[in-house]
Design a protein around this motif. Sequence first.
Motif, mmCIF file in Angstrom:
data_model
loop_
_atom_site.group_PDB
_atom_site.id
_atom_site.type_symbol
_atom_site.label_atom_id
_atom_site.label_comp_id
_atom_site.label_asym_id
_atom_site.label_seq_id
_atom_site.Cartn_x
_atom_site.Cartn_y
_atom_site.Cartn_z
ATOM 1 N N GLN A 185 0.736 -0.995 0.348
ATOM 2 C CA GLN A 185 0.170 -0.017 -0.759
ATOM 3 C C GLN A 185 1.144 1.209 -0.414
ATOM 4 O OE1 GLN A 185 -2.309 0.386 3.940
ATOM 5 N NE2 GLN A 185 -3.678 1.453 2.593
ATOM 6 N N ILE A 186 0.586 2.226 -1.032
ATOM 7 C CA ILE A 186 1.129 3.434 -0.426
ATOM 8 C C ILE A 186 0.631 4.653 -0.453
ATOM 9 C CG2 ILE A 186 2.163 5.204 -1.831
ATOM 10 C CD1 ILE A 186 3.277 3.396 -4.568
ATOM 11 N N ILE A 187 -0.121 5.242 0.969
ATOM 12 C CA ILE A 187 -0.282 6.446 1.332
ATOM 13 C C ILE A 187 0.188 7.680 1.152
ATOM 14 C CG2 ILE A 187 -1.690 7.367 3.356
ATOM 15 C CD1 ILE A 187 -0.895 4.810 5.050
ATOM 16 N N ASN A 188 -0.867 8.236 0.366
ATOM 17 C CA ASN A 188 0.355 10.275 0.168
ATOM 18 C C ASN A 188 -0.343 10.556 1.424
ATOM 19 O OD1 ASN A 188 1.234 12.178 -0.833
ATOM 20 N ND2 ASN A 188 -0.609 12.369 -2.677
ATOM 21 N N VAL A 189 0.172 11.188 2.566
ATOM 22 C CA VAL A 189 -0.017 12.405 3.526
ATOM 23 C C VAL A 189 -0.557 13.776 2.305
ATOM 24 C CG1 VAL A 189 -0.210 13.386 5.765
ATOM 25 C CG2 VAL A 189 0.798 10.859 4.919
ATOM 26 N N SER A 190 -1.366 14.803 1.608
ATOM 27 C CA SER A 190 -1.607 15.666 0.757
ATOM 28 C C SER A 190 -2.340 16.390 1.727
ATOM 29 C CB SER A 190 -2.099 14.694 -0.202
ATOM 30 O OG SER A 190 -2.107 16.221 -0.982
ATOM 31 N N THR A 191 -2.543 17.809 1.609
ATOM 32 C CA THR A 191 -3.652 18.717 1.650
ATOM 33 C C THR A 191 -4.534 18.890 1.458
ATOM 34 O OG1 THR A 191 -2.985 20.982 2.405
ATOM 35 C CG2 THR A 191 -1.803 20.694 0.435
ATOM 36 N N ILE A 192 -5.749 19.576 1.422
ATOM 37 C CA ILE A 192 -7.228 19.372 1.107
ATOM 38 C C ILE A 192 -6.527 20.910 0.106
ATOM 39 C CG2 ILE A 192 -8.471 19.560 3.311
ATOM 40 C CD1 ILE A 192 -8.419 22.290 2.836
ATOM 41 N N LEU A 228 -1.010 1.170 -10.743
ATOM 42 C CA LEU A 228 -0.604 0.407 -9.122
ATOM 43 C C LEU A 228 -1.622 -0.753 -8.358
ATOM 44 C CD1 LEU A 228 1.265 3.447 -7.856
ATOM 45 C CD2 LEU A 228 1.649 2.196 -8.822
ATOM 46 N N ASN A 229 -3.052 -0.089 -8.911
ATOM 47 C CA ASN A 229 -3.884 -0.911 -8.100
ATOM 48 C C ASN A 229 -4.067 -1.877 -9.449
ATOM 49 O OD1 ASN A 229 -6.438 2.133 -8.075
ATOM 50 N ND2 ASN A 229 -4.882 0.583 -6.257
ATOM 51 N N ALA A 230 -4.017 -2.368 -10.255
ATOM 52 C CA ALA A 230 -4.050 -3.143 -11.194
ATOM 53 C C ALA A 230 -3.042 -4.440 -10.740
ATOM 54 C CB ALA A 230 -4.215 -2.516 -12.876
ATOM 55 N N ILE A 231 -2.326 -3.786 -10.227
ATOM 56 C CA ILE A 231 -0.463 -4.747 -10.117
ATOM 57 C C ILE A 231 -0.643 -5.266 -8.691
ATOM 58 C CG2 ILE A 231 0.785 -4.224 -12.236
ATOM 59 C CD1 ILE A 231 2.298 -2.489 -10.374
ATOM 60 N N GLY A 232 -2.050 -4.243 -8.429
ATOM 61 C CA GLY A 232 -1.954 -5.587 -6.164
ATOM 62 C C GLY A 232 -1.611 -4.424 -5.088
ATOM 63 N N ILE A 233 -1.301 -2.814 -5.762
ATOM 64 C CA ILE A 233 -0.970 -2.024 -5.354
ATOM 65 C C ILE A 233 -1.880 -0.972 -4.267
ATOM 66 C CG2 ILE A 233 0.721 0.093 -3.965
ATOM 67 C CD1 ILE A 233 2.254 -1.057 -6.681
ATOM 68 N N ALA A 234 -2.385 -1.610 -3.281
ATOM 69 C CA ALA A 234 -3.637 -0.304 -3.009
ATOM 70 C C ALA A 234 -2.911 1.030 -2.392
ATOM 71 C CB ALA A 234 -4.064 -0.847 -1.075
ATOM 72 N N THR A 235 -3.376 2.177 -3.130
ATOM 73 C CA THR A 235 -3.930 3.633 -3.129
ATOM 74 C C THR A 235 -4.014 4.679 -2.246
ATOM 75 O OG1 THR A 235 -4.842 4.095 -4.765
ATOM 76 C CG2 THR A 235 -1.836 3.251 -5.019
ATOM 77 N N THR A 236 -3.634 4.563 -1.239
ATOM 78 C CA THR A 236 -4.731 6.300 -0.316
ATOM 79 C C THR A 236 -4.261 7.313 -1.044
ATOM 80 O OG1 THR A 236 -5.038 4.026 1.055
ATOM 81 C CG2 THR A 236 -5.459 6.344 1.694
ATOM 82 N N SER A 237 -5.388 8.428 -0.236
ATOM 83 C CA SER A 237 -4.740 9.998 -0.934
ATOM 84 C C SER A 237 -5.759 10.383 0.567
ATOM 85 C CB SER A 237 -4.994 10.550 -1.750
ATOM 86 O OG SER A 237 -4.282 10.038 -2.767
ATOM 87 N N ILE A 238 -4.280 11.050 1.492
ATOM 88 C CA ILE A 238 -5.235 11.316 2.662
ATOM 89 C C ILE A 238 -5.116 12.794 2.715
ATOM 90 C CG2 ILE A 238 -5.320 11.885 4.999
ATOM 91 C CD1 ILE A 238 -3.895 8.820 4.962
ATOM 92 N N TYR A 239 -6.129 13.734 2.810
ATOM 93 C CA TYR A 239 -6.380 15.486 2.147
ATOM 94 C C TYR A 239 -6.376 15.700 3.771
ATOM 95 C CZ TYR A 239 -6.385 14.346 -2.880
ATOM 96 O OH TYR A 239 -6.173 13.343 -3.582
ATOM 97 N N LEU A 240 -5.363 16.182 4.387
ATOM 98 C CA LEU A 240 -5.967 16.765 5.344
ATOM 99 C C LEU A 240 -5.711 18.381 5.460
ATOM 100 C CD1 LEU A 240 -2.509 15.071 7.293
ATOM 101 C CD2 LEU A 240 -5.337 14.725 7.916
ATOM 102 N N PRO A 241 -6.461 18.885 6.655
ATOM 103 C CA PRO A 241 -6.374 20.417 6.789
ATOM 104 C C PRO A 241 -5.424 20.639 7.180
ATOM 105 C CG PRO A 241 -8.049 19.109 8.118
ATOM 106 C CD PRO A 241 -7.235 17.793 7.430
ATOM 107 N N LYS A 261 -9.994 4.478 -0.395
ATOM 108 C CA LYS A 261 -8.662 5.619 -1.360
ATOM 109 C C LYS A 261 -8.770 6.759 -1.716
ATOM 110 C CE LYS A 261 -10.092 2.093 -5.629
ATOM 111 N NZ LYS A 261 -8.453 1.941 -5.892
ATOM 112 N N TYR A 262 -9.811 7.525 -0.251
ATOM 113 C CA TYR A 262 -9.811 8.190 -0.006
ATOM 114 C C TYR A 262 -10.011 9.644 1.159
ATOM 115 C CZ TYR A 262 -8.976 9.330 -5.508
ATOM 116 O OH TYR A 262 -9.046 9.210 -6.512
ATOM 117 N N CYS A 263 -9.205 9.419 1.912
ATOM 118 C CA CYS A 263 -9.083 10.386 3.185
ATOM 119 C C CYS A 263 -10.023 11.902 3.291
ATOM 120 C CB CYS A 263 -8.854 9.545 4.211
ATOM 121 S SG CYS A 263 -8.816 8.009 4.654
ATOM 122 N N LYS A 264 -10.980 12.461 3.382
ATOM 123 C CA LYS A 264 -11.561 13.845 3.215
ATOM 124 C C LYS A 264 -12.062 14.722 4.646
ATOM 125 C CE LYS A 264 -11.394 13.749 -1.849
ATOM 126 N NZ LYS A 264 -12.654 14.144 -3.042
#
Length: 286
Positions: free
Chosen positions: A159-166, A197-210, A247-250
């Motif tokens: 799994q790849i988790i991207n800690v992003s921003t709103i 990435l999902n097609a080859i079995g890697i989960a992806t998550t984008s976390i949009y933080l305030p 996939k997304y956390c907002k």
Amino acid sequence: MHTYSLAEKILFPSVSLDNKRLGEELRGKTVLITGASSGIGKQLAYMLASIDVHLVLVARREDRLLAMKKNIEMKSAKVSVCRADMRNQTELKTILAFLEQLPNGLDVVVSNAGKSINRPIRESLSRYHDFTRTMDINYGAPVQLLLSAIPALEKNKGQIINVSTINALLIPIPHWAAYQASKTAFDTWFRSAAPELNAIGIATTSIYLPLVKTPMIVPTIAYEHAPAMAVEHAARIICRSMYTKKKYCKPWWLFFLELASVCFRWLFELLVPIALREKGKSDENH
């Protein structure tokens, strides 16, 4: 966690965390956390300390990482420390070489390292390095890191988790050109790569933080009294995503800001230059 004001309680509802599920999900796995010596990355590492997991902690300040290693290994987790400034190609390649030697590869990558900068364009005319440095740490380095990590993540169905921003999903605002361009660039790259990435079995998550109460926001005086999420809260969101695989956390209210960014962009672009001119006149008079 610091005490929330009423506004913060509404904006940032509590996050339930199933520690049993988290432990079962991560047991025996290897988790890479960038930007691990302070703020969200540091809090996340300590939250995972009671799990039988191998934490690979990456940051510039080795003394802090070594202190964390000592404290965390008093519990259940094993820690490997990688001191590196990810803007430096030589140091970044050292990390990549270390990751390639991991016996069981990588299972989770938390892309958390970042650089924030708030500076008007007129003050950046002779500071092109503001943009290159910010782009290097917020875009170039995580792309290079993930390109190297993808084979191991594919093998382990990781799994790849991207800690992003709103801000990556909203209309750009003045004085943040370097930051918003770099964070939006990586967010777009990651969302574009996600289906592959999902097609080859890697989960992806984008976390949009305030706004989060980290050392990174301290230089910005305007944020001193603004509602902000606690680092513990942000770390709990990341931990929860490790077993939910969303996939997304907002934030619940981000939808309304996204809608406003589309519907009222014309008004924003009309009024903001006027407000900036008036502020400039006011500053000159004082």
